[in-house]
Design a protein around this motif. Structure first.
Motif, PDB file in Angstrom:
ATOM      1  N   LEU A  82       0.791  -1.383  -0.115  1.00  0.00           N
ATOM      2  CA  LEU A  82       0.015  -0.044   0.110  1.00  0.00           C
ATOM      3  C   LEU A  82       0.978   1.166   0.097  1.00  0.00           C
ATOM      4  CD1 LEU A  82      -2.737   1.689   0.292  1.00  0.00           C
ATOM      5  CD2 LEU A  82      -2.856   1.169   2.610  1.00  0.00           C
TER       6      LEU A  82
ATOM      7  N   ASP B 237       2.353   1.591  -3.121  1.00  0.00           N
ATOM      8  CA  ASP B 237       1.432   2.208  -4.253  1.00  0.00           C
ATOM      9  C   ASP B 237       1.101   3.655  -4.004  1.00  0.00           C
ATOM     10  OD1 ASP B 237      -0.604   1.911  -6.300  1.00  0.00           O
ATOM     11  OD2 ASP B 237      -2.138   2.382  -4.782  1.00  0.00           O
ATOM     12  N   MET B 238       1.186   4.213  -2.919  1.00  0.00           N
ATOM     13  CA  MET B 238       1.013   5.725  -2.452  1.00  0.00           C
ATOM     14  C   MET B 238       2.258   6.491  -3.000  1.00  0.00           C
ATOM     15  SD  MET B 238      -0.278   5.535   1.490  1.00  0.00           S
ATOM     16  CE  MET B 238       0.244   7.245   1.593  1.00  0.00           C
TER      17      MET B 238
ATOM     18  N   LYS C  83       1.591   7.140  -6.473  1.00  0.00           N
ATOM     19  CA  LYS C  83       0.536   8.059  -6.885  1.00  0.00           C
ATOM     20  C   LYS C  83       1.220   9.398  -6.423  1.00  0.00           C
ATOM     21  CE  LYS C  83      -3.182   4.871  -6.767  1.00  0.00           C
ATOM     22  NZ  LYS C  83      -4.173   4.339  -6.264  1.00  0.00           N
TER      23      LYS C  83
ATOM     24  N   CYS D 125      -4.615  10.148  -0.703  1.00  0.00           N
ATOM     25  CA  CYS D 125      -5.205   8.873  -0.412  1.00  0.00           C
ATOM     26  C   CYS D 125      -6.812   8.753  -0.474  1.00  0.00           C
ATOM     27  CB  CYS D 125      -5.000   8.559   1.245  1.00  0.00           C
ATOM     28  SG  CYS D 125      -3.072   8.460   1.439  1.00  0.00           S
TER      29      CYS D 125
ATOM     30  N   ASN E 208     -10.158   3.556   0.150  1.00  0.00           N
ATOM     31  CA  ASN E 208      -9.504   2.053  -0.223  1.00  0.00           C
ATOM     32  C   ASN E 208      -8.090   2.023   0.324  1.00  0.00           C
ATOM     33  OD1 ASN E 208     -12.035   1.126  -1.175  1.00  0.00           O
ATOM     34  ND2 ASN E 208     -11.534   1.281  -3.212  1.00  0.00           N
ATOM     35  N   GLU E 209      -7.349   3.265   0.134  1.00  0.00           N
ATOM     36  CA  GLU E 209      -5.987   3.298   0.398  1.00  0.00           C
ATOM     37  C   GLU E 209      -5.710   3.984   1.735  1.00  0.00           C
ATOM     38  OE1 GLU E 209      -4.580   4.728  -4.292  1.00  0.00           O
ATOM     39  OE2 GLU E 209      -5.100   6.230  -2.437  1.00  0.00           O
TER      40      GLU E 209
END
Length: 305
Positions: free
Chosen positions: A7, A10-11, A14, A53, A56-57
């Motif tokens: 996670l 992934d952040m 992004k 965020c 879901n994140e």
């Protein structure tokens, strides 16, 4: 642990980085897919490093996850827009409303404080009971009349108690391109109706989400902490707002004024929630444009899509 690391990675992917601008800060935005969250990510990422965020994140109701993500990201500012916003549903789902709006805010405030970050919380005009006859100032008595307002006020209390560097922004009647809002709902109804009933006994100030986002950016770049009331200037009833929407869109819809009582909604609404901008004036910021000017721009933008 593997899921947490995935996670966070992934952040990182992004994160929107604006380059090595002087004064660029790292800002974490919760509720990044929301109406205001999306505008904030767009506005802030042009000047700062932004981690947006989604629900879901980042589940704000989980203190451990909130701490882990903020500690890993190490933002200088946390902007907390994630919220439970179903005003009527909150009357029957009080626990969920308070879990998200009060304890979720506590979690993000604790995480921000431990990371040494500024905390920004988005609140609402619904913290007032609507019995006033003049615009509410930031430090007027609060007395919410529904569960949603009570849960948002509880969130304010969490921020004031747990953060030593906080901004609380109360806003009202927000609309924009994203999510569901009054303007888009009126335009949708106009596709199938020529007459629409709209309440005339609720008075407030519409707020155009992109302008709110720009003000928040300016506020975050300061150290002028405290509570702020932010909306487009001027006031109207929802009935007057609907008429202005159809006029700006060039739609021949007849709007009939009715009392709120006609709709028998579960949650009470403040009859008058116009905000005064004392904190904006005294701290040297500029107020937003008149609501009619902002509305006209928004309708023009919708036509160009």
């Amino acid at each position: 642990m593997v899921q947490k690391q995935a996670l966070i990675m992934d952040m990182r992917l992004k994160t929107r980085v604006s380059g090595n601008r002087v004064g660029s800060m790292k800002i974490l935005v919760t509720g990044a897919n929301g109406q205001l969250g999306r505008e904030l990510v767009k506005v802030l990422s042009a000047h700062h490093q932004v981690i947006g965020c989604t629900r879901n994140e980042l589940d704000v109701t989980d203190l451990s996850k909130a701490r882990d993500i903020v500690q890993e990201a190490r933002p200088e500012i946390v902007v907390h827009t994630a919220a439970y916003t179903h005003v009527d549903q909150a009357e029957a789902d009080q626990d969920r409303a308070f879990l998200v709006n009060a304890y979720g805010t506590r979690n993000m405030t604790v995480a921000a404080q431990q990371a040494g970050a500024k905390m920004m919380y988005i609140s609402t005009d619904y913290v007032f009971d609507g019995r006033s006859t003049k615009p509410y100032r930031e430090y007027d008595f609060v007395n919410p009349v529904n569960v949603y307002g009570k849960s948002k006020l509880a969130g304010e209390d969490m921020v004031k108690t747990l953060s030593d560097k906080y901004f609380i922004v109360r806003t009202s009647w927000v609309y924009g391109r994203h999510g569901s809002n009054f303007v888009k709902n009126m335009l949708r109804l106009a596709e199938t109706r020529t007459e629409i009933d709209v309440v005339c006994d609720q008075v407030g100030s519409p707020t155009y989400a992109p302008e709110l986002a720009w003000f928040i950016k300016e506020l975050l770049e300061s150290e002028k902490y405290g509570i702020y009331h932010v909306s487009n200037t001027g006031a109207c009833s929802r009935y007057e707002w609907a008429k202005a929407i159809f006029a700006a869109a060039g739609l021949g819809v007849t709007v009939r004024p009715v009392d709120t009582a006609k709709f028998l909604l579960p949650a009470a609404r403040p009859a008058y929630s116009v905000l005064d901008y004392m904190a904006i004036r005294l701290n040297g910021f500029s107020t937003l444009r008149h609501w009619r000017t902002a509305l006209t721009q928004f309708i023009d933008e919708l036509r160009s899509i």
